[in-house]
Design a protein around this motif. Structure first.
Motif, PDB file in Angstrom:
ATOM      1  N   LYS A 194      -3.904   3.737   3.181  1.00  0.00           N
ATOM      2  CA  LYS A 194      -2.655   4.532   2.372  1.00  0.00           C
ATOM      3  C   LYS A 194      -2.969   3.905   0.936  1.00  0.00           C
ATOM      4  O   LYS A 194      -3.379   2.632   0.799  1.00  0.00           O
ATOM      5  CB  LYS A 194      -1.441   4.204   3.092  1.00  0.00           C
ATOM      6  CG  LYS A 194      -0.954   2.968   3.595  1.00  0.00           C
ATOM      7  CD  LYS A 194       0.310   2.966   4.374  1.00  0.00           C
ATOM      8  CE  LYS A 194       0.907   1.515   4.616  1.00  0.00           C
ATOM      9  NZ  LYS A 194       1.921   1.704   5.487  1.00  0.00           N
ATOM     10  N   ASP A 196      -0.648   1.905  -0.339  1.00  0.00           N
ATOM     11  CA  ASP A 196      -0.248   0.897  -0.412  1.00  0.00           C
ATOM     12  C   ASP A 196      -1.151  -0.391  -0.274  1.00  0.00           C
ATOM     13  O   ASP A 196      -0.898  -1.441  -0.713  1.00  0.00           O
ATOM     14  CB  ASP A 196       0.853   0.739   0.816  1.00  0.00           C
ATOM     15  CG  ASP A 196       2.206   1.415   0.275  1.00  0.00           C
ATOM     16  OD1 ASP A 196       2.426   2.001  -1.165  1.00  0.00           O
ATOM     17  OD2 ASP A 196       2.853   1.570   1.060  1.00  0.00           O
ATOM     18  N   HIS A 197      -2.049  -0.132   0.456  1.00  0.00           N
ATOM     19  CA  HIS A 197      -3.228  -0.961   0.905  1.00  0.00           C
ATOM     20  C   HIS A 197      -4.059  -1.332  -0.441  1.00  0.00           C
ATOM     21  O   HIS A 197      -4.282  -2.471  -0.857  1.00  0.00           O
ATOM     22  CB  HIS A 197      -3.882  -0.524   2.009  1.00  0.00           C
ATOM     23  CG  HIS A 197      -3.344  -0.495   3.592  1.00  0.00           C
ATOM     24  ND1 HIS A 197      -3.771   0.456   4.448  1.00  0.00           N
ATOM     25  CD2 HIS A 197      -2.136  -0.854   3.735  1.00  0.00           C
ATOM     26  CE1 HIS A 197      -2.972   0.366   5.535  1.00  0.00           C
ATOM     27  NE2 HIS A 197      -2.195  -0.439   5.134  1.00  0.00           N
ATOM     28  N   ALA A 200      -1.853  -3.258  -2.814  1.00  0.00           N
ATOM     29  CA  ALA A 200      -2.095  -4.783  -2.235  1.00  0.00           C
ATOM     30  C   ALA A 200      -3.351  -5.383  -2.748  1.00  0.00           C
ATOM     31  O   ALA A 200      -2.981  -6.644  -3.286  1.00  0.00           O
ATOM     32  CB  ALA A 200      -1.712  -4.747  -0.673  1.00  0.00           C
TER      33      ALA A 200
END
Length: 284
Positions: A194, A196-197, A200
Motif C-alpha cells: 500500500k 503507506d509502505h 514510510a
C-alpha cells in the motif's frame, strides 16, 4: 524472426508459428521502448507536479540557506575554500534528482498491485531484464529532467555559480545516483502493498539519508562519530562526486565513491531482477 514452421509439422493456413515457438528471440526493443515511453508519458502528463514543483522547492532551499548563512560565506571543501552558495547548489540539484528517481520508480508496480492491473506489466512479452530496464530508465529520465530544471533555475539566480568544471563527473554521478535510487524505488514497489509502505521508505530512509549526506554542510566539520556515519552513507558519495563536477574538489575520493555506488547499483539490479523473475509479491 522466423517465418518457417518446425520440421515435420504442418501449420494451419495463416498461422506462421507453432504454439510455444519463440518469435522474439533476442531483445524485444519494441516492447522495451513502449513500456519506457508509457512510463515517461505517465509522469510528463503532470509535469507541473513531477518536474517543475520539485525544481521550485529545491530553489527555495537554496534561497533560504543562502539568506540565512550568506551566499558568499566561505566553506572549506577538500582543502579548497568556496562560497557557500556555490557549495550547496550542486548538492541541492542532485538531491532533487535522487528523490524524484525514487518517487517515480516506487509508484509503477505499486499502483498496479493496488488497482489490480499488475498483469499489464507481467503479461506482455518482455523479459525480466527488459521490464527492469524500462522502469529504471523512466525514473532516471525524470531525475535528469528535474536536475536540468533545477540547474536552469539556479543558473538564473544571482550570486550562485553553477558552471560545471568537470561535466563528465556531473553526468556520471548523476547517472549512478539516479539509477541507485531508481532501483531502490523498484525494490520498494515490489515489496510494498500500500502507499503507506512506500511513504514510510521515503520518510524514514530516503529523506533522512539524503539530508544527512553533506548536502548543506561539509562533513569535514563534523565530529568524528558523525563523520564516520557520513562515510557509510551511500548518498554521501553521490553528492560528493556530483559536487566535484562543479567545484573541482570533494569531501571524499571521487574514484572510491564511483566504485561504491557502481557496486551498489549492480547489487540492487541483481536483487530486483531475482525478485521480479520470481514474482515475489507480484504473482498470486
Amino acid at each position: 524472426m522466423s517465418s518457417q514452421p518446425s520440421p515435420g509439422r504442418q501449420l494451419p493456413s495463416g498461422v506462421r508459428h507453432a504454439p510455444g515457438e519463440p518469435v522474439i528471440r533476442n531483445v524485444n526493443w519494441g516492447g522495451l521502448k513502449t513500456l519506457y515511453v508509457k512510463e515517461v508519458r505517465r509522469f510528463f502528463k503532470v509535469q507541473l507536479q513531477t518536474i517543475w514543483a520539485p525544481a521550485i522547492t529545491t530553489l527555495l532551499f537554496l534561497v533560504i540557506f543562502t539568506v540565512a548563512s550568506g551566499a558568499r560565506t566561505p566553506v572549506r571543501v577538500g582543502g579548497a575554500v568556496v562560497p557557500f552558495a556555490d557549495f550547496v547548489a550542486p548538492g541541492l540539484i542532485v538531491m532533487g534528482m535522487l528523490q524524484n528517481a525514487f518517487a517515480n520508480a516506487s509508484f509503477s508496480l505499486l499502483v498496479g498491485k493496488i488497482q489490480g492491473n499488475i498483469v499489464d506489466y507481467l503479461q506482455p512479452p518482455l523479459s525480466t531484464a527488459e521490464l527492469l530496464a524500462a522502469l529504471t530508465g523512466a525514473a532516471v529520465t525524470r531525475a535528469f529532467l528535474v536536475g536540468c530544471a533545477v540547474f536552469l533555475a539556479m543558473s538564473l539566480w544571482p550570486g550562485v555559480d553553477v558552471t560545471p568544471r568537470h561535466p563528465g563527473a556531473v553526468l556520471w554521478f548523476g547517472l549512478l545516483g539516479s539509477a541507485f535510487l531508481a532501483l531502490v524505488g523498484v525494490l520498494t514497489s515490489i515489496w510494498a502493498e500500500k502507499f503507506d509502505h512506500a511513504a514510510a521508505v521515503t520518510n524514514f530512509v530516503v529523506a533522512p539519508l539524503t539530508l544527512l549526506s553533506g548536502t548543506f554542510y561539509s562533513v569535514d566539520h563534523l565530529a568524528p562519530a558523525f563523520r564516520a556515519f557520513s562515510h557509510v552513507n551511500p548518498f554521501f558519495y553521490v553528492i560528493s562526486g556530483f559536487r566535484y563536477g562543479f567545484l573541482g574538489t570533494a569531501d571524499s575520493p571521487v574514484l572510491t565513491g564511483s566504485v561504491v555506488i557502481l557496486a551498489l547499483d549492480v547489487a540492487l539490479a541483481t536483487l530486483c531482477y531475482v525478485l521480479l523473475r520470481r514474482g515475489w509479491k507480484l504473482k498470486s
